[in-house]
Design an enzyme around this catalytic site. Sequence first.
Site, mmCIF file in Angstrom:
data_model
loop_
_atom_site.group_PDB
_atom_site.id
_atom_site.type_symbol
_atom_site.label_atom_id
_atom_site.label_comp_id
_atom_site.label_asym_id
_atom_site.label_seq_id
_atom_site.Cartn_x
_atom_site.Cartn_y
_atom_site.Cartn_z
ATOM 1 N N ASP A 41 -0.066 10.841 -4.382
ATOM 2 C CA ASP A 41 1.121 11.424 -3.744
ATOM 3 C C ASP A 41 1.374 12.706 -4.541
ATOM 4 O OD1 ASP A 41 3.361 10.694 -1.653
ATOM 5 O OD2 ASP A 41 4.448 11.516 -3.346
ATOM 6 N N LYS B 292 5.415 3.317 8.429
ATOM 7 C CA LYS B 292 4.236 4.171 8.558
ATOM 8 C C LYS B 292 2.967 3.317 8.590
ATOM 9 C CE LYS B 292 4.027 7.478 5.531
ATOM 10 N NZ LYS B 292 3.710 8.431 4.434
ATOM 11 N N LYS C 178 5.418 1.717 -3.035
ATOM 12 C CA LYS C 178 5.362 3.079 -3.593
ATOM 13 C C LYS C 178 5.630 2.992 -5.079
ATOM 14 C CE LYS C 178 4.833 7.380 -2.259
ATOM 15 N NZ LYS C 178 4.093 7.923 -1.094
ATOM 16 N N THR D 276 -4.680 13.497 5.282
ATOM 17 C CA THR D 276 -3.269 13.634 5.668
ATOM 18 C C THR D 276 -3.065 14.920 6.474
ATOM 19 O OG1 THR D 276 -2.714 12.484 3.624
ATOM 20 C CG2 THR D 276 -0.895 13.490 4.842
ATOM 21 N N LYS E 22 0.861 -1.181 0.000
ATOM 22 C CA LYS E 22 0.000 0.000 0.000
ATOM 23 C C LYS E 22 0.890 1.220 0.000
ATOM 24 C CE LYS E 22 -3.907 2.165 0.247
ATOM 25 N NZ LYS E 22 -3.472 2.879 -0.980
ATOM 26 N N ASN F 99 -2.155 18.982 -1.598
ATOM 27 C CA ASN F 99 -3.189 18.297 -0.822
ATOM 28 C C ASN F 99 -2.893 18.312 0.679
ATOM 29 O OD1 ASN F 99 -3.848 15.311 0.422
ATOM 30 N ND2 ASN F 99 -5.569 16.188 -0.686
HETATM 31 P P1 NDP Z 1 0.791 17.799 -4.065
HETATM 32 O O1 NDP Z 1 1.267 17.449 -5.416
HETATM 33 O O2 NDP Z 1 -0.663 17.977 -3.823
HETATM 34 O O3 NDP Z 1 1.518 19.122 -3.546
HETATM 35 C C1 NDP Z 1 2.901 19.174 -3.456
HETATM 36 C C2 NDP Z 1 3.310 20.534 -2.947
HETATM 37 O O4 NDP Z 1 4.700 20.529 -2.672
HETATM 38 C C3 NDP Z 1 3.093 21.624 -3.980
HETATM 39 O O5 NDP Z 1 2.879 22.836 -3.330
HETATM 40 C C4 NDP Z 1 4.418 21.620 -4.720
HETATM 41 O O6 NDP Z 1 4.727 22.839 -5.395
HETATM 42 C C5 NDP Z 1 5.379 21.382 -3.583
HETATM 43 N N1 NDP Z 1 6.573 20.700 -4.101
HETATM 44 C C6 NDP Z 1 6.613 19.515 -4.724
HETATM 45 N N2 NDP Z 1 7.853 19.213 -5.092
HETATM 46 C C7 NDP Z 1 8.604 20.236 -4.697
HETATM 47 C C8 NDP Z 1 9.986 20.504 -4.787
HETATM 48 N N3 NDP Z 1 10.830 19.644 -5.371
HETATM 49 N N4 NDP Z 1 10.418 21.659 -4.249
HETATM 50 C C9 NDP Z 1 9.572 22.524 -3.644
HETATM 51 N N5 NDP Z 1 8.252 22.322 -3.546
HETATM 52 C C10 NDP Z 1 7.781 21.188 -4.054
HETATM 53 O O7 NDP Z 1 1.379 16.659 -3.110
HETATM 54 P P2 NDP Z 1 0.909 16.259 -1.641
HETATM 55 O O8 NDP Z 1 0.444 17.446 -0.894
HETATM 56 O O9 NDP Z 1 0.023 15.085 -1.767
HETATM 57 O O10 NDP Z 1 2.282 15.726 -1.015
HETATM 58 C C11 NDP Z 1 3.176 16.571 -0.287
HETATM 59 C C12 NDP Z 1 4.080 15.702 0.570
HETATM 60 O O11 NDP Z 1 3.299 14.916 1.475
HETATM 61 C C13 NDP Z 1 4.948 14.695 -0.191
HETATM 62 O O12 NDP Z 1 6.162 14.526 0.518
HETATM 63 C C14 NDP Z 1 4.131 13.417 -0.090
HETATM 64 O O13 NDP Z 1 4.944 12.283 -0.253
HETATM 65 C C15 NDP Z 1 3.602 13.541 1.323
HETATM 66 N N6 NDP Z 1 2.414 12.764 1.668
HETATM 67 C C16 NDP Z 1 1.265 12.851 0.924
HETATM 68 C C17 NDP Z 1 0.147 12.146 1.315
HETATM 69 C C18 NDP Z 1 -1.158 12.262 0.603
HETATM 70 O O14 NDP Z 1 -2.122 11.652 1.056
HETATM 71 N N7 NDP Z 1 -1.267 13.013 -0.476
HETATM 72 C C19 NDP Z 1 0.169 11.239 2.485
HETATM 73 C C20 NDP Z 1 1.404 11.297 3.232
HETATM 74 C C21 NDP Z 1 2.472 12.017 2.807
HETATM 75 P P3 NDP Z 1 4.607 22.914 -6.994
HETATM 76 O O15 NDP Z 1 3.145 22.928 -7.264
HETATM 77 O O16 NDP Z 1 5.315 24.147 -7.368
HETATM 78 O O17 NDP Z 1 5.289 21.675 -7.510
HETATM 79 O O1 2IT Z 2 3.008 8.892 1.577
HETATM 80 C C1 2IT Z 2 1.858 8.446 1.763
HETATM 81 O O2 2IT Z 2 1.552 7.860 2.808
HETATM 82 C C2 2IT Z 2 0.870 8.624 0.703
HETATM 83 N N1 2IT Z 2 1.180 9.235 -0.307
HETATM 84 C C3 2IT Z 2 -0.511 8.035 0.855
HETATM 85 C C4 2IT Z 2 -0.514 6.572 0.500
HETATM 86 C C5 2IT Z 2 -1.861 5.910 0.438
HETATM 87 O O3 2IT Z 2 -1.869 4.738 0.071
HETATM 88 O O4 2IT Z 2 -2.884 6.523 0.748
#
Ligand code: NDP
Ligand code: 2IT
Length: 448
Positions: free
Chosen positions: A166, A114, A126, A209, A90, A240
Amino acid sequence: MSYVDEVYDLVVAKNPAQPEFHQAVKEVLESLRVVIEANEEAYRKDALLERLVTPERQILFRVPWVDDKGQVQVNNGFRVQFNSAIGPYKGGLRLHPSVNLGIIKFLGFEQIFKNSLTGLPIGGGKGGSDFDPKGKSDREVMAFCQSFITELYKYIGADTDVPAGDIGTGAREIGYMYGQYKRLTGLYEGVLTGKGLTYGGSLARTEATGYGLLYLTEEMLKCNGKDIAGKTVVVSGSGNVAIYAVQKAQQLGAKVVTVSDSTGWVYDPEGIDVALLKEVKEVKRARLTEYAAARPSAQYHDKASEGTNQWIIKCDVALPCATQNELNLEDAKTLVANGVMAVAEGANMPTTLEATKYLQENGVLFCPGKAANAGGVATSALEMSQNSERLSWTFEEVDSKLKNIMVNIFHNLDAAAKKYGLDGDYVAGANIAGFLKVAEAMTAQGIV
Ligand code: NDP
Ligand code: 2IT
């Protein structure tokens, strides 16, 4: 040489040019030292650590698709099925130009612990691609997603491997992938999570999240005699995780004064306007310059020309919610000098090892991503449960389960840290608590 050091050296030697994977392994193994040493003979004989750091399976594939000009484009596709000891693989799919095998392996490795911490039966995996959805038309994104799933569908399924969102993968992408999976297999099953509400998605998964991050942060502060209400919070990212972290922080009475994206950051001393942020990011898919243009109280800062980031803003709580290694030692020093009391990771591995150490040594409450952002995957597992029983739960039901899970995660990692004489070291607590369940399941299942 100790078993932990031997295995870390082995990982570096066998996985060259994968620095993020080395970093993730180092963080986990270092804090497991005390547990490993207590069981060294048995773990060594079973090569438990060697098996833990080696993915069960890695799938690398070509993703060809046609752009709007009729030009064929080719991207790399990845799915790392890391560990299935406690449940089907997952974990999310990252779509970003920086994606390579080492990044997916670091994320998959983190996901094992996690997912274990959630208390739910999910293994670690992943995937993703170096495809960049930014600036692409909906048709191009669909073409990519259909091609991606046309290869990946052979390896995933509701009881084998369940991908999700992600960075770069949101509701639109999951929808296109789900449609193609259904078309290829004829199965209407919970093979992906983060689905739309009209076709098997769970209420509160979008928020999970960010909300979960705040539920855990609130509990961590409470258990240390502090309160989130009235605090100033600095958030990075505007995707997100960041959006719903901002929303829940505000609901809990905190004031969030920054958000960022890869090009710039916004300082809004009156507090981020979440409705405007959602309009700019979720509806228009635009840059933060548009947020600043529409909001008189907001100042926009360009990262490249100014060389600054949001960590220079004085705050009580910092929540990195963008990407890996976005908070380094210099940033940590600035945060400490400005009196930060807590840092909780919404992103995966956003804090470098040196910065983490500095924050912990300076008395900052620090909760690592594998615990703090586990609410997303936990709610994905709740989505799987709803799909299996062919029912949908109310928002309140899912949200209250999420809150319970996050509060339990904090207490479990706190207890694990205390048990091993590492009181207050939540990095060690999370790694130990996550590891013990997986290690026991691996041992019970024999040499596989
Ligand atoms: P999104 O794509 O929705 O948003 C990502 C955000 O981070 C955007 O604001 C983006 O800016 C910025 N970003 C991405 N890459 C970079 C970079 N290289 N340098 C600077 N800013 C960057 O992703 P999520 O919000 O879903 O994910 C954010 C983090 O949370 C990641 O580390 C992800 O692995 C983690 N995560 C996500 C989960 C989920 O349920 N979605 C669950 C647990 C963890 P820009 O638009 O300019 O690229
Ligand atoms: O980093 C993470 O935990 C996620 N991007 C969510 C993974 C999931 O299966 O919901």
